[in-house]
Design an enzyme around this catalytic site. Structure first.
Site, short mmCIF file in Angstrom:
data_model
loop_
_atom_site.label_atom_id
_atom_site.label_comp_id
_atom_site.label_asym_id
_atom_site.label_seq_id
_atom_site.Cartn_x
_atom_site.Cartn_y
_atom_site.Cartn_z
N LYS A 110 -45.74 -29.50 -12.77
CA LYS A 110 -44.54 -29.64 -11.95
C LYS A 110 -43.39 -30.32 -12.69
O LYS A 110 -42.23 -30.22 -12.28
CB LYS A 110 -44.88 -30.43 -10.68
CG LYS A 110 -45.81 -29.69 -9.76
CD LYS A 110 -45.12 -28.53 -9.12
CE LYS A 110 -46.05 -27.66 -8.31
NZ LYS A 110 -45.38 -26.58 -7.61
N SER B 65 -56.78 -27.28 -7.11
CA SER B 65 -56.18 -25.96 -7.33
C SER B 65 -56.54 -25.44 -8.72
O SER B 65 -56.70 -24.23 -8.92
CB SER B 65 -54.66 -26.00 -7.14
OG SER B 65 -54.06 -26.85 -8.08
C1 PLP Z 1 -51.71 -29.19 -7.36
C2 PLP Z 1 -50.92 -27.91 -7.30
N1 PLP Z 1 -51.48 -26.77 -7.69
C3 PLP Z 1 -50.82 -25.59 -7.63
C4 PLP Z 1 -49.51 -25.52 -7.16
C5 PLP Z 1 -48.83 -24.18 -7.09
O1 PLP Z 1 -47.76 -24.01 -7.99
P1 PLP Z 1 -46.47 -23.18 -7.60
O2 PLP Z 1 -45.71 -23.96 -6.58
O3 PLP Z 1 -45.70 -23.02 -8.87
O4 PLP Z 1 -46.91 -21.86 -7.03
C6 PLP Z 1 -48.89 -26.68 -6.75
C7 PLP Z 1 -47.52 -26.65 -6.21
O5 PLP Z 1 -47.13 -27.43 -5.38
C8 PLP Z 1 -49.60 -27.92 -6.82
O6 PLP Z 1 -49.05 -29.08 -6.41
#
Ligand code: PLP
Length: 309
Positions: A43, A269
């Site tokens: 991020k 995630s």
């Molecule tokens: C821990 C985590 N994994 C995956 C994502 C997904 O990424 P994106 O927002 O670029 O789709 C986020 C986004 O908030 C996240 O905080």
């Protein structure tokens, strides 16, 4: 080389080949380990892109306050970028997200407003309430709402992640997979990989219990940052070839294996990304190449049951 500020240390993260987890008759799996970013998550790339995009257009000026809603990773990254650049930062968040993430945002100087959740569950209703409260905060011309769901600077920020992968790997990439939150990462990486000669297949991943992208049906889950359960303004459905639902429990188990077998310490995630990559690599078979992303550091998840479950 001396960095002029920590902002220069965003990106250029390692791409690591899995040694043990991918069976010998499956495709090779490479993981972009994004915990090497300053706040321990990919991020940082999007936070910098949103702030600098707004500065370039004159929408964000010295003395202003940046406002956003966040489960913690985006908020921490924004708070970090704002701290270095000297902006105030206000984040709307919730007790559904890891305490470590809330405390990290505070450590970088962000002011937090907490929206109570239904028993720690992340639901579309909760996200919508967080958005509504952020819109209230964005009341005058001294605030700038980075608006992560609609901000196209994010895609530009993640294009660099895609370019780094292309520079780091010396063979064609047959498949890239990644879970979708705002869709910024998948859009940025897909844009770059699809422009390469590899004809890379792009697979969007989502929690199986909230298969909104594949069926339009949303459900509750506990994978922070993804599976928002509503239409995503940044997501162009032409940017991926397929959506896969991955069982949340499978993702959690895979996160634990990643730490034990490969030394990649990441979050829920990321476990889901890796579970998807393993499944797809088995289907593709030997001689092919799969790339995915370890989104953030497992340190952020120690308070939950990811590593004790
Ligand atoms: C821990 C985590 N994994 C995956 C994502 C997904 O990424 P994106 O927002 O670029 O789709 C986020 C986004 O908030 C996240 O905080």
């Amino acid at each position: 080389m001396i960095a002029q500020s920590t902002l220069e240390t965003i990106g250029s993260t390692p791409l690591v080949k899995l040694q043990k987890m991918a069976p010998s008759d499956s495709a090779e799996i490479y993981v972009k380990v994004e915990s090497f970013n300053p706040t321990g998550s990919y991020k940082d790339r999007m936070a910098l892109a949103m702030v600098e995009g707004a500065e370039e257009r004159g929408d964000l000026r010295p003395g202003m306050t940046v406002v956003e809603y966040s489960g913690g990773s985006t908020g921490s990254a924004l708070a970090f970028v704002c701290a270095v650049k000297g902006y105030r930062c206000k984040i709307v968040s919730s007790d559904a997200f890891a305490q470590e993430k809330l405390d990290t945002m505070r450590a970088f100087g962000a002011e937090l407003e907490i929206v109570p959740s239904d028993n720690g569950k992340i639901t579309a209703e909760l996200i919508k309430e967080m958005i509504r409260r952020t819109e209230v905060l964005d009341a005058d011309d001294r605030t700038f709402f980075t608006d992560q769901l609609n901000n196209r600077d994010i895609i530009r920020g993640f294009e660099k992640l895609g370019s780094e992968i292309l520079q780091q790997i010396d063979k064609p990439i047959d498949l890239f997979c990644g879970a979708v939150g705002t869709a910024g990462m998948l859009m940025g990486v897909s844009k770059v990989l699809r422009q390469s000669e590899d004809r890379t297949r792009i697979i969007a991943l989502e929690p199986a219990s909230s298969p909104f992208l594949s069926t339009g049906k949303k459900g509750a889950h506990r994978v922070e940052g993804i599976g928002l359960g509503f239409e995503l303004p940044l997501l162009d459905k032409n940017c991926y070839d397929e959506v896969r639902g991955i069982e949340e429990e499978e993702g959690r188990k895979t996160a634990r294996r990643m730490a034990r077998d490969e030394g990649i310490f990441a979050g829920t995630s990321s476990g889901l990304n890796m579970a998807g990559a393993l499944q797809l690599a088995r289907e593709l078979g030997e001689g092919k190449t799969v790339v995915t992303v370890a989104v953030d550091s497992g340190l952020k998840y120690l308070a939950g049951n990811l590593y004790t479950g």
